[in-house]
Design a protein around this motif. Structure first.
Motif, PDB file in Angstrom:
ATOM      1  N   PHE A 150       0.830  -1.204   0.000  1.00 19.51           N
ATOM      2  CA  PHE A 150       0.000   0.000   0.000  1.00 19.51           C
ATOM      3  C   PHE A 150       0.868   1.259   0.000  1.00 19.51           C
ATOM      4  CE2 PHE A 150      -1.607   3.442   2.665  1.00 19.51           C
ATOM      5  CZ  PHE A 150      -2.686   3.871   1.909  1.00 19.51           C
ATOM      6  N   CYS A 151       1.852   1.301   0.886  1.00 22.95           N
ATOM      7  CA  CYS A 151       2.721   2.473   0.990  1.00 22.95           C
ATOM      8  C   CYS A 151       3.464   2.730  -0.315  1.00 22.95           C
ATOM      9  CB  CYS A 151       3.709   2.312   2.144  1.00 22.95           C
ATOM     10  SG  CYS A 151       2.952   2.487   3.771  1.00 22.95           S
ATOM     11  N   ASN A 152       3.969   1.682  -0.928  1.00 22.93           N
ATOM     12  CA  ASN A 152       4.684   1.844  -2.193  1.00 22.93           C
ATOM     13  C   ASN A 152       3.775   2.465  -3.252  1.00 22.93           C
ATOM     14  OD1 ASN A 152       7.038   1.373  -3.948  1.00 22.93           O
ATOM     15  ND2 ASN A 152       5.634  -0.021  -4.988  1.00 22.93           N
ATOM     16  N   LYS A 153       2.562   1.931  -3.378  1.00 22.40           N
ATOM     17  CA  LYS A 153       1.624   2.455  -4.373  1.00 22.40           C
ATOM     18  C   LYS A 153       1.273   3.908  -4.091  1.00 22.40           C
ATOM     19  CE  LYS A 153      -0.426  -1.960  -5.636  1.00 22.40           C
ATOM     20  NZ  LYS A 153      -1.615  -2.813  -5.591  1.00 22.40           N
ATOM     21  N   GLU A 154       1.053   4.240  -2.829  1.00 23.20           N
ATOM     22  CA  GLU A 154       0.697   5.610  -2.459  1.00 23.20           C
ATOM     23  C   GLU A 154       1.851   6.576  -2.698  1.00 23.20           C
ATOM     24  OE1 GLU A 154      -2.076   7.461  -1.355  1.00 23.20           O
ATOM     25  OE2 GLU A 154      -2.982   5.712  -2.278  1.00 23.20           O
ATOM     26  N   ILE A 155       3.062   6.162  -2.357  1.00 22.16           N
ATOM     27  CA  ILE A 155       4.232   7.025  -2.560  1.00 22.16           C
ATOM     28  C   ILE A 155       4.428   7.294  -4.048  1.00 22.16           C
ATOM     29  CG2 ILE A 155       6.756   7.103  -2.401  1.00 22.16           C
ATOM     30  CD1 ILE A 155       6.401   5.652   0.369  1.00 22.16           C
ATOM     31  N   VAL A 156       4.323   6.257  -4.866  1.00 22.34           N
ATOM     32  CA  VAL A 156       4.460   6.424  -6.320  1.00 22.34           C
ATOM     33  C   VAL A 156       3.360   7.345  -6.853  1.00 22.34           C
ATOM     34  CG1 VAL A 156       4.292   5.217  -8.541  1.00 22.34           C
ATOM     35  CG2 VAL A 156       5.686   4.260  -6.698  1.00 22.34           C
ATOM     36  N   LYS A 157       2.139   7.126  -6.411  1.00 22.02           N
ATOM     37  CA  LYS A 157       1.005   7.937  -6.863  1.00 22.02           C
ATOM     38  C   LYS A 157       1.199   9.404  -6.480  1.00 22.02           C
ATOM     39  CE  LYS A 157      -3.871   8.627  -5.858  1.00 22.02           C
ATOM     40  NZ  LYS A 157      -4.876   8.328  -4.874  1.00 22.02           N
ATOM     41  N   GLN A 158       1.519   9.659  -5.222  1.00 19.33           N
ATOM     42  CA  GLN A 158       1.680  11.042  -4.761  1.00 19.33           C
ATOM     43  C   GLN A 158       2.890  11.714  -5.414  1.00 19.33           C
ATOM     44  OE1 GLN A 158       1.187  11.740  -0.541  1.00 19.33           O
ATOM     45  NE2 GLN A 158      -0.392  10.167  -0.399  1.00 19.33           N
ATOM     46  N   ALA A 159       3.935  10.951  -5.654  1.00 16.48           N
ATOM     47  CA  ALA A 159       5.112  11.515  -6.327  1.00 16.48           C
ATOM     48  C   ALA A 159       4.757  11.954  -7.744  1.00 16.48           C
ATOM     49  CB  ALA A 159       6.253  10.496  -6.346  1.00 16.48           C
ATOM     50  N   LYS A 160       4.010  11.119  -8.466  1.00 15.36           N
ATOM     51  CA  LYS A 160       3.599  11.473  -9.835  1.00 15.36           C
ATOM     52  C   LYS A 160       2.698  12.695  -9.834  1.00 15.36           C
ATOM     53  CE  LYS A 160       4.003   6.975 -12.044  1.00 15.36           C
ATOM     54  NZ  LYS A 160       3.309   5.849 -12.676  1.00 15.36           N
ATOM     55  N   GLU A 161       1.741  12.724  -8.902  1.00 15.27           N
ATOM     56  CA  GLU A 161       0.814  13.853  -8.830  1.00 15.27           C
ATOM     57  C   GLU A 161       1.529  15.156  -8.477  1.00 15.27           C
ATOM     58  OE1 GLU A 161      -2.159  12.614  -6.019  1.00 15.27           O
ATOM     59  OE2 GLU A 161      -3.135  11.274  -7.454  1.00 15.27           O
ATOM     60  N   SER A 162       2.569  15.063  -7.647  1.00 12.97           N
ATOM     61  CA  SER A 162       3.293  16.254  -7.193  1.00 12.97           C
ATOM     62  C   SER A 162       4.486  16.593  -8.077  1.00 12.97           C
ATOM     63  CB  SER A 162       3.788  16.044  -5.754  1.00 12.97           C
ATOM     64  OG  SER A 162       2.723  15.778  -4.897  1.00 12.97           O
ATOM     65  N   GLY A 163       4.845  15.684  -8.977  1.00 12.72           N
ATOM     66  CA  GLY A 163       5.987  15.905  -9.844  1.00 12.72           C
ATOM     67  C   GLY A 163       7.319  15.868  -9.113  1.00 12.72           C
ATOM     68  N   ILE A 164       7.398  15.036  -8.071  1.00 10.49           N
ATOM     69  CA  ILE A 164       8.649  14.923  -7.316  1.00 10.49           C
ATOM     70  C   ILE A 164       9.267  13.547  -7.520  1.00 10.49           C
ATOM     71  CG2 ILE A 164       7.966  16.594  -5.544  1.00 10.49           C
ATOM     72  CD1 ILE A 164       7.391  14.203  -3.662  1.00 10.49           C
ATOM     73  N   SER A 165      10.545  13.466  -7.237  1.00 11.21           N
ATOM     74  CA  SER A 165      11.270  12.205  -7.265  1.00 11.21           C
ATOM     75  C   SER A 165      11.505  11.799  -5.812  1.00 11.21           C
ATOM     76  CB  SER A 165      12.597  12.385  -7.999  1.00 11.21           C
ATOM     77  OG  SER A 165      13.336  11.193  -7.973  1.00 11.21           O
ATOM     78  N   THR A 166      11.036  10.630  -5.426  1.00 14.70           N
ATOM     79  CA  THR A 166      11.153  10.204  -4.033  1.00 14.70           C
ATOM     80  C   THR A 166      11.251   8.692  -3.939  1.00 14.70           C
ATOM     81  OG1 THR A 166      10.209  10.449  -1.806  1.00 14.70           O
ATOM     82  CG2 THR A 166       8.653  10.072  -3.604  1.00 14.70           C
ATOM     83  N   GLY A 167      11.739   8.219  -2.836  1.00 14.04           N
ATOM     84  CA  GLY A 167      11.826   6.787  -2.585  1.00 14.04           C
ATOM     85  C   GLY A 167      12.464   6.531  -1.236  1.00 14.04           C
ATOM     86  N   THR A 168      12.324   5.318  -0.764  1.00 16.45           N
ATOM     87  CA  THR A 168      12.926   4.927   0.499  1.00 16.45           C
ATOM     88  C   THR A 168      13.122   3.422   0.517  1.00 16.45           C
ATOM     89  OG1 THR A 168      12.764   5.119   2.924  1.00 16.45           O
ATOM     90  CG2 THR A 168      10.732   4.611   1.757  1.00 16.45           C
ATOM     91  N   THR A 169      14.097   2.985   1.267  1.00 11.41           N
ATOM     92  CA  THR A 169      14.202   1.566   1.591  1.00 11.41           C
ATOM     93  C   THR A 169      13.647   1.395   2.993  1.00 11.41           C
ATOM     94  OG1 THR A 169      16.409   1.793   2.534  1.00 11.41           O
ATOM     95  CG2 THR A 169      16.261   1.264   0.175  1.00 11.41           C
ATOM     96  N   ILE A 170      13.241   0.175   3.312  1.00  6.85           N
ATOM     97  CA  ILE A 170      12.682  -0.100   4.635  1.00  6.85           C
ATOM     98  C   ILE A 170      13.331  -1.371   5.171  1.00  6.85           C
ATOM     99  CG2 ILE A 170      10.595  -0.600   5.960  1.00  6.85           C
ATOM    100  CD1 ILE A 170       9.057   0.529   3.462  1.00  6.85           C
ATOM    101  N   SER A 171      13.825  -1.293   6.387  1.00  5.56           N
ATOM    102  CA  SER A 171      14.301  -2.476   7.102  1.00  5.56           C
ATOM    103  C   SER A 171      13.588  -2.504   8.442  1.00  5.56           C
ATOM    104  CB  SER A 171      15.813  -2.427   7.317  1.00  5.56           C
ATOM    105  OG  SER A 171      16.478  -2.435   6.091  1.00  5.56           O
ATOM    106  N   LEU A 172      13.096  -3.668   8.819  1.00  6.86           N
ATOM    107  CA  LEU A 172      12.238  -3.781   9.986  1.00  6.86           C
ATOM    108  C   LEU A 172      12.502  -5.087  10.724  1.00  6.86           C
ATOM    109  CD1 LEU A 172       8.491  -3.084  10.123  1.00  6.86           C
ATOM    110  CD2 LEU A 172       9.220  -5.418  10.481  1.00  6.86           C
TER     111      LEU A 172
END
Length: 124
Positions: A90-112
């Motif tokens: 869910f988070c991946n899809k939302e981050i990609v969606k919001q990045a496209k809508e905002s025209g920004i380049s973003t990403g993160t790795t996650i370790s848990l």
């Protein structure tokens, strides 16, 4: 249990794009439950902190609202693992969606690391 973390800005950025979540509590039977997460905002993107903040907030919400119900299940580890997989998707899809809508380049790795009773779940 004492848990700590440390992070640095690095050599290029002026902002630390890493976000941490370290939480622990006891379940209704007194067993320790803990979660340690680092979301490493991708330094090659200008807005890595957006993605790492997003996952930190969503995971905190999961800890507070979803996990208590999962701890009541017989197959706790299976349910927790599946729930975290769904959350990350869910988070991946939302981050990609919001990045496209905002025209920004973003990403993160996650370790848990999630720990309960005598077992841990590690996700990356």
């Amino acid at each position: 249990m004492k848990i700590g973390y440390i992070s640095g800005v690095g050599n290029v950025r002026t902002e630390n794009q890493d976000r941490f979540l370290v939480v622990q509590q006891k379940d209704r039977m007194g067993e320790l439950v803990f979660l340690c997460m680092v979301a490493d905002g991708m330094g090659g993107t200008g807005k890595g902190s957006f993605a790492s903040n997003f996952i930190q907030e969503k995971l905190q919400n999961w800890w507070n609202k979803v996990l208590p119900q999962l701890l009541l299940q017989e197959n706790v580890y299976e349910y927790v693992s599946q729930s975290l997989n769904h959350l990350f998707t869910f988070c991946n899809k939302e981050i990609v969606k919001q990045a496209k809508e905002s025209g920004i380049s973003t990403g993160t790795t996650i370790s848990l690391v999630f720990g309960y009773k005598d077992k841990v779940i590690i996700k990356h």
